[in-house]
Design a protein around this motif. Structure first.
Motif, PDB file in Angstrom:
ATOM      1  N   VAL A 118      -8.084  -5.464   6.509  1.00 33.38           N
ATOM      2  CA  VAL A 118      -8.395  -4.267   7.472  1.00 33.38           C
ATOM      3  C   VAL A 118      -9.526  -4.476   8.507  1.00 33.38           C
ATOM      4  O   VAL A 118      -9.480  -4.302   9.464  1.00 33.38           O
ATOM      5  N   GLY A 119     -10.470  -5.292   8.043  1.00 35.82           N
ATOM      6  CA  GLY A 119     -11.790  -5.817   8.786  1.00 35.82           C
ATOM      7  C   GLY A 119     -11.073  -6.794  10.036  1.00 35.82           C
ATOM      8  O   GLY A 119     -11.921  -6.757  11.068  1.00 35.82           O
ATOM      9  N   ASN A 127      -3.751   2.160   9.763  1.00 39.89           N
ATOM     10  CA  ASN A 127      -3.218   3.548   9.434  1.00 39.89           C
ATOM     11  C   ASN A 127      -3.229   3.868   7.983  1.00 39.89           C
ATOM     12  O   ASN A 127      -4.128   2.909   7.256  1.00 39.89           O
ATOM     13  N   ALA A 128      -2.798   4.925   7.519  1.00 37.18           N
ATOM     14  CA  ALA A 128      -2.979   5.185   6.016  1.00 37.18           C
ATOM     15  C   ALA A 128      -2.392   4.113   5.096  1.00 37.18           C
ATOM     16  O   ALA A 128      -2.873   3.732   4.164  1.00 37.18           O
ATOM     17  N   SER A 129      -1.233   3.453   5.615  1.00 38.64           N
ATOM     18  CA  SER A 129      -0.584   2.562   4.714  1.00 38.64           C
ATOM     19  C   SER A 129      -1.639   1.121   4.525  1.00 38.64           C
ATOM     20  O   SER A 129      -1.549   0.518   3.797  1.00 38.64           O
ATOM     21  N   SER A 130      -2.211   0.728   5.947  1.00 36.58           N
ATOM     22  CA  SER A 130      -3.054  -0.268   5.658  1.00 36.58           C
ATOM     23  C   SER A 130      -4.356  -0.126   4.977  1.00 36.58           C
ATOM     24  O   SER A 130      -4.881  -0.939   4.207  1.00 36.58           O
ATOM     25  N   LEU A 131      -4.688   1.333   4.879  1.00 36.10           N
ATOM     26  CA  LEU A 131      -5.976   1.584   4.088  1.00 36.10           C
ATOM     27  C   LEU A 131      -5.672   1.712   2.663  1.00 36.10           C
ATOM     28  O   LEU A 131      -6.204   1.410   1.847  1.00 36.10           O
ATOM     29  N   LEU A 135      -7.349  -0.474  -0.317  1.00 30.52           N
ATOM     30  CA  LEU A 135      -7.977   0.210  -1.497  1.00 30.52           C
ATOM     31  C   LEU A 135      -7.336  -0.427  -2.954  1.00 30.52           C
ATOM     32  O   LEU A 135      -8.020  -0.890  -3.843  1.00 30.52           O
ATOM     33  N   HIS A 136      -5.957  -0.691  -2.990  1.00 32.97           N
ATOM     34  CA  HIS A 136      -5.533  -1.569  -3.824  1.00 32.97           C
ATOM     35  C   HIS A 136      -5.978  -2.858  -4.137  1.00 32.97           C
ATOM     36  O   HIS A 136      -6.205  -3.367  -5.483  1.00 32.97           O
ATOM     37  N   ASN A 170      -9.475   9.920  12.302  1.00 33.32           N
ATOM     38  CA  ASN A 170      -9.914   8.926  11.495  1.00 33.32           C
ATOM     39  C   ASN A 170      -9.033   8.719  10.275  1.00 33.32           C
ATOM     40  O   ASN A 170      -8.641   9.633   9.571  1.00 33.32           O
ATOM     41  N   PRO A 171      -8.391   7.534  10.266  1.00 32.43           N
ATOM     42  CA  PRO A 171      -7.365   7.466   9.326  1.00 32.43           C
ATOM     43  C   PRO A 171      -7.977   7.348   7.802  1.00 32.43           C
ATOM     44  O   PRO A 171      -7.119   7.832   6.974  1.00 32.43           O
ATOM     45  N   CYS A 172      -9.052   7.434   7.652  1.00 28.58           N
ATOM     46  CA  CYS A 172      -9.476   7.507   6.261  1.00 28.58           C
ATOM     47  C   CYS A 172      -9.359   9.082   5.764  1.00 28.58           C
ATOM     48  O   CYS A 172      -9.522   9.320   4.504  1.00 28.58           O
TER      49      CYS A 172
END
Length: 424
Positions: A118-119, A127-131, A135-136, A170-172
């Motif tokens: 992500v960085g 997007n949500a999928s990359s976040l 997290l995983h 914010n995608p978060c």
């Protein structure tokens, strides 16, 4: 209208046409995307973007022009900056704040944002999928409580992206990400983890020089570091409302180094100091403690390891007349007292190191919870209680610090009966 890059809009008579479209070709014919969307931004500067089909280009033109008209316009190229670069920019904005807090932010950003997938992504591509993937990946390395703090930092970085008009939202904050992120504690436990009788047993098992710590926790509602930083100069015995304690400092860690600092959340603009009532029930054991163990002057830096030295007469200190280090106290004084009181399992005789049973719910902070519940049970309103605990939000006090009171059912009956009696 979208511009056709492959064909001339004003052909000269006699020019040959292409077989595929029947139009006069340009030098760009057949190369790259055919359709160019055109619009003017808020500064009235023309912007362009290429698309494969006329429908896509027209749709994009309409979207961009509508954004300019209603004020929601975001330059499609604005989000080209990498997340890691923006995170470092966000970090610079926190250098002036508490040095210890800044170092924790910096460690999280440099270890868990900048070098990750992500960085390295462009801000606009996250997007949500990359976040969810991020997290995983981080869950394999971090405890939930730590991951939540890192996630909060990442969310703040994307807040900056929104503020800088790099992205729309914010995608978060996407629902799927919010559902997957580590959750904060869902509120306080319904029942107290330490009852008054438990604290009496703990007090009896603690070394004599530390017994009055229990009274400061359950009778004043102070945090552990605030108790360790308490000075006789903080006590106003002649206050017109009765004896009061001025909570204005704590002993905390800057790495492995002990420093003085303002109460939790305090800064130069709002030091978060507060006054708490000192009843005779707490004052008597506190006076007895100070008579037996007279306060000593201890000098520590203020705010951080490199801060200015400050000398404070401490009420509680070690046998070596130094400030109390919380990790040492918890492992070598508090937990042995818990074990002797039968509240946690004792150490195994042949165990390597001091690996105590998990006991977070019965550490010194539980004394604050007991204080809060006693205050509510005694009729103190939640706004006053929040002030005494040093909370900015009374709702947080109710959610985290107030617990079910034994015998409260009978109070419910009495309250309803009284209401009906008055109405009769």
């Amino acid at each position: 209208m979208p511009y056709d890059r492959w064909h001339k809009s004003r052909p000269i008579d006699g020019e040959s046409t292409c077989k595929e479209h029947g139009k006069v070709p340009t030098r760009d014919h057949g190369t790259g995307k055919r359709w160019q969307a055109r619009w003017r931004n808020r500064e009235d500067v023309q912007q362009t973007e290429l698309f494969r089909t006329e429908v896509e280009a027209r749709r994009h033109e309409i979207k961009m022009r509508s954004g300019v008209d209603d004020g929601s316009y975001i330059n499609p190229r604005a989000g080209e900056v990498r997340v890691g670069e923006l995170a470092l920019t966000w970090l610079k904005g926190h250098e002036h704040k508490n040095p210890r807090t800044y170092r924790r932010h910096k460690e999280r950003i440099l270890l868990h944002v900048v070098p990750t997938a992500v960085g390295k992504m462009r801000v606009k591509d996250v997007n949500a999928s990359s976040l969810l993937d991020w997290l995983h990946d981080r869950r394999r390395l971090l405890e939930s409580s730590t991951l939540r703090l890192v996630f909060d930092n990442l969310r703040a970085v994307f807040d900056l992206a929104v503020d800088d008009s790099l992205i729309h939202k914010n995608p978060c904050l996407a629902k799927s990400v919010q559902d997957a992120k580590p959750k904060r504690g869902g509120g306080g436990r319904a029942n107290l983890t330490l009852a008054w009788e438990d604290t009496e047993r703990i007090r009896a098992e603690l070394p004599d020089r530390y017994k009055a710590l229990v009274d400061c926790g359950r009778g004043l509602g102070l945090r552990q570091g605030e108790i360790f930083g308490l000075s006789p100069e903080d006590i106003d015995w002649a206050h017109p409302d009765g004896a009061m304690v001025h909570v204005q400092r704590q002993v905390v860690h800057d790495g492995s180094f002990l420093v003085y600092d303002l109460p939790k959340g305090g800064d130069d603009e709002d030091p978060k100091d507060r006054w708490v009532e000192l009843t005779d029930d707490v004052a008597i054991p506190l006076r007895e403690h100070m008579e037996k163990y007279p306060p000593v002057k201890v000098t520590r830096p203020w705010g951080s390891k490199g801060g200015d030295p400050v000398t404070v007469r401490l009420i509680f200190y070690t046998r070596e007349k130094t400030a109390i280090q919380s990790n040492w106290f918890n492992s070598y004084r508090w937990k042995p007292a818990l074990a002797s009181a039968g509240l946690i399992k004792p150490l195994e005789p042949d165990a390597k190191g001091r690996r105590w049973e998990k006991s977070r719910d019965v550490m010194m902070h539980a004394l604050r919870h007991l204080y809060a519940s006693m205050m509510i049970n005694g009729g103190v309103d939640v706004y006053t209680l929040a002030d005494r605990l040093g909370h900015a939000d009374p709702a947080f006090t109710l959610r985290k610090y107030v617990h079910r009171v034994v015998g409260a059912g009978s109070k419910v009956r009495i309250a309803v009966r009284s209401a009906y009696t008055r109405a009769a």
